[in-house]
Design a protein around this motif. Structure first.
Motif, PDB file in Angstrom:
ATOM      1  N   GLU A 160      -0.667  23.707  14.247  1.00  0.00           N
ATOM      2  CA  GLU A 160       0.218  24.092  13.148  1.00  0.00           C
ATOM      3  C   GLU A 160       1.531  23.341  13.219  1.00  0.00           C
ATOM      4  N   VAL A 161       2.061  23.174  14.424  1.00  0.00           N
ATOM      5  CA  VAL A 161       3.307  22.415  14.582  1.00  0.00           C
ATOM      6  C   VAL A 161       3.102  20.962  14.161  1.00  0.00           C
ATOM      7  N   LEU A 162       2.039  20.347  14.631  1.00  0.00           N
ATOM      8  CA  LEU A 162       1.772  18.950  14.281  1.00  0.00           C
ATOM      9  C   LEU A 162       1.599  18.784  12.772  1.00  0.00           C
ATOM     10  N   LYS A 163       1.067  19.785  12.124  1.00  0.00           N
ATOM     11  CA  LYS A 163       0.848  19.732  10.677  1.00  0.00           C
ATOM     12  C   LYS A 163       2.156  19.862   9.907  1.00  0.00           C
ATOM     13  N   TYR A 164       2.972  20.847  10.251  1.00  0.00           N
ATOM     14  CA  TYR A 164       4.143  21.159   9.431  1.00  0.00           C
ATOM     15  C   TYR A 164       5.423  20.438   9.868  1.00  0.00           C
ATOM     16  N   PHE A 165       5.436  19.907  11.086  1.00  0.00           N
ATOM     17  CA  PHE A 165       6.600  19.143  11.529  1.00  0.00           C
ATOM     18  C   PHE A 165       6.349  17.634  11.452  1.00  0.00           C
ATOM     19  N   LYS A 166       5.294  17.262  10.749  1.00  0.00           N
ATOM     20  CA  LYS A 166       5.003  15.839  10.594  1.00  0.00           C
ATOM     21  C   LYS A 166       6.106  15.112   9.843  1.00  0.00           C
ATOM     22  N   PHE A 167       6.901  15.854   9.074  1.00  0.00           N
ATOM     23  CA  PHE A 167       8.010  15.245   8.331  1.00  0.00           C
ATOM     24  C   PHE A 167       9.019  14.577   9.272  1.00  0.00           C
ATOM     25  N   LEU A 168       9.100  15.056  10.505  1.00  0.00           N
ATOM     26  CA  LEU A 168      10.003  14.409  11.460  1.00  0.00           C
ATOM     27  C   LEU A 168       9.573  12.966  11.713  1.00  0.00           C
ATOM     28  N   ILE A 169       8.268  12.732  11.727  1.00  0.00           N
ATOM     29  CA  ILE A 169       7.729  11.396  11.940  1.00  0.00           C
ATOM     30  C   ILE A 169       7.811  10.568  10.665  1.00  0.00           C
ATOM     31  N   PHE A 199      10.893   9.972  13.966  1.00  0.00           N
ATOM     32  CA  PHE A 199      10.611  10.562  15.274  1.00  0.00           C
ATOM     33  C   PHE A 199       9.207  10.180  15.736  1.00  0.00           C
ATOM     34  N   LYS A 200       8.976  10.334  17.022  1.00  0.00           N
ATOM     35  CA  LYS A 200       7.653  10.188  17.597  1.00  0.00           C
ATOM     36  C   LYS A 200       7.311  11.480  18.331  1.00  0.00           C
ATOM     37  N   CYS A 201       6.075  11.893  18.236  1.00  0.00           N
ATOM     38  CA  CYS A 201       5.612  13.045  18.999  1.00  0.00           C
ATOM     39  C   CYS A 201       5.226  12.541  20.383  1.00  0.00           C
ATOM     40  N   ILE A 202       5.948  12.979  21.410  1.00  0.00           N
ATOM     41  CA  ILE A 202       5.732  12.407  22.737  1.00  0.00           C
ATOM     42  C   ILE A 202       5.059  13.372  23.709  1.00  0.00           C
ATOM     43  N   TYR A 223       9.307  16.182  20.045  1.00  0.00           N
ATOM     44  CA  TYR A 223       9.507  14.981  19.245  1.00  0.00           C
ATOM     45  C   TYR A 223      10.795  14.309  19.701  1.00  0.00           C
ATOM     46  N   GLU A 224      10.817  12.980  19.578  1.00  0.00           N
ATOM     47  CA  GLU A 224      12.033  12.239  19.896  1.00  0.00           C
ATOM     48  C   GLU A 224      12.264  11.118  18.898  1.00  0.00           C
ATOM     49  N   SER A 225      13.534  10.955  18.493  1.00  0.00           N
ATOM     50  CA  SER A 225      13.956   9.752  17.796  1.00  0.00           C
ATOM     51  C   SER A 225      14.629   8.868  18.844  1.00  0.00           C
ATOM     52  N   ARG A 226      15.413   7.913  18.420  1.00  0.00           N
ATOM     53  CA  ARG A 226      16.104   7.074  19.411  1.00  0.00           C
ATOM     54  C   ARG A 226      17.142   7.883  20.195  1.00  0.00           C
ATOM     55  N   LEU A 243      12.848  26.771  18.399  1.00  0.00           N
ATOM     56  CA  LEU A 243      13.069  25.342  18.260  1.00  0.00           C
ATOM     57  C   LEU A 243      14.383  24.992  18.924  1.00  0.00           C
ATOM     58  N   GLU A 244      14.366  23.911  19.709  1.00  0.00           N
ATOM     59  CA  GLU A 244      15.569  23.400  20.364  1.00  0.00           C
ATOM     60  C   GLU A 244      15.802  21.970  19.899  1.00  0.00           C
ATOM     61  N   ILE A 245      17.066  21.609  19.788  1.00  0.00           N
ATOM     62  CA  ILE A 245      17.401  20.263  19.318  1.00  0.00           C
ATOM     63  C   ILE A 245      18.677  19.801  20.004  1.00  0.00           C
ATOM     64  N   GLY A 246      18.786  18.501  20.229  1.00  0.00           N
ATOM     65  CA  GLY A 246      19.990  17.973  20.873  1.00  0.00           C
ATOM     66  C   GLY A 246      19.847  16.489  21.130  1.00  0.00           C
ATOM     67  N   PHE A 247      20.844  15.927  21.799  1.00  0.00           N
ATOM     68  CA  PHE A 247      20.815  14.515  22.151  1.00  0.00           C
ATOM     69  C   PHE A 247      19.976  14.315  23.411  1.00  0.00           C
ATOM     70  N   ILE A 248      19.188  13.261  23.429  1.00  0.00           N
ATOM     71  CA  ILE A 248      18.358  12.937  24.580  1.00  0.00           C
ATOM     72  C   ILE A 248      19.247  12.581  25.772  1.00  0.00           C
ATOM     73  N   GLY A 249      18.963  13.175  26.916  1.00  0.00           N
ATOM     74  CA  GLY A 249      19.727  12.901  28.120  1.00  0.00           C
ATOM     75  C   GLY A 249      19.011  11.941  29.044  1.00  0.00           C
ATOM     76  N   ASN A 250      19.654  11.633  30.177  1.00  0.00           N
ATOM     77  CA  ASN A 250      19.014  10.772  31.181  1.00  0.00           C
ATOM     78  C   ASN A 250      17.765  11.443  31.737  1.00  0.00           C
ATOM     79  N   SER A 251      17.797  12.759  31.778  1.00  0.00           N
ATOM     80  CA  SER A 251      16.627  13.555  32.136  1.00  0.00           C
ATOM     81  C   SER A 251      16.687  14.831  31.309  1.00  0.00           C
TER      82      SER A 251
END
Length: 222
Positions: A41-50, A55-58, A67-70, A87-95
């Motif tokens: 269901e997530v892959l279906k309805y959050f496909k708009f991120l891609i 974004f890429k589903c990683i 999912y991650e963008s740059r 749902l959580e969202i934020g800037f990608i960190g070193n880890s």
């Protein structure tokens, strides 16, 4: 509440504010958890991120999709113990341990100034019902976060910090008030003032402020 959505009782809560871990409990997903169909269901309805935002589903699991963008990550999860949809969202960190996570609840409450209760479900029908709604809420309220708008994240950071400080103050007051009530009854005004000394004035009620003022003027008279 946002829109016409019905609040659901949350048995287990997900709290990740300012990267402060108050309680960490690890749950293993049940063997039949895949039958709920969360991942699909997530892959279906959050496909708009891609499709719309690059974004890429990683990572995919039966209770977690990332999912991650740059520069931005989006985690969609189904609480293994609480069954909360979040749902959580934020800037990608070193880890991932370095990443500051903001919840969909944080974002909705910042934008709308209204309380939002995360969805909770333990069955496939609930997954099918709430995942599309979550995706719609993201497109309605979280696009600035998805795009990595730094001004929006600055607002979000101040908002969650304020909420966290209020949460800590409430916890402190819950511990202090019974002791302060005894001190007030016994006219131990010195003790009364000391108890409230660790709490910022802005978190106190008008009644408490008046009592503290009185106690300050009378603490040496008893």
């Amino acid at each position: 509440m946002v829109g016409n959505m019905t609040p659901l009782h949350i048995i287990g809560t997900h709290l990740d504010i300012r990267k402060v871990v108050l309680l960490l409990v690890l749950f293993e997903a049940g063997k039949n958890r895949y039958k709920l169909g969360f991942k699909d269901e997530v892959l279906k309805y959050f496909k708009f991120l891609i499709n719309d935002y690059g974004f890429k589903c990683i990572e995919t699991d039966i209770t977690f999709v990332r999912y991650e963008s740059r520069v931005v990550f989006v985690n969609v999860y189904h609480g293994r113990g609480s069954y909360e949809l979040g749902l959580e969202i934020g800037f990608i960190g070193n880890s991932r341990t370095d990443e500051v996570k903001y919840s969909l609840k944080d974002i909705i409450e910042l934008v709308t100034n209204e309380s939002f209760t995360p969805f909770q479900t333990s069955n496939a029908e609930g997954i099918k019902k709430f995942i599309p709604i979550m995706a719609e809420l993201v497109t309605k309220y979280a696009i600035d976060a998805i795009l990595g708008d730094e001004l929006f994240y600055n607002r979000l950071d101040k908002f969650t910090t304020k909420n966290f400080n209020q949460y800590i103050a409430n916890m402190n007051l819950a511990s202090i008030r019974p002791k302060a009530a005894i001190a007030w009854k016994e006219k131990d005004y010195k003790r009364f003032v000391e108890l409230y000394g660790a709490v910022a004035e802005k978190y106190l009620s008008q009644s408490e402020k008046k009592k503290i003022e009185y106690a300050l003027n009378h603490r040496g008279h008893v």
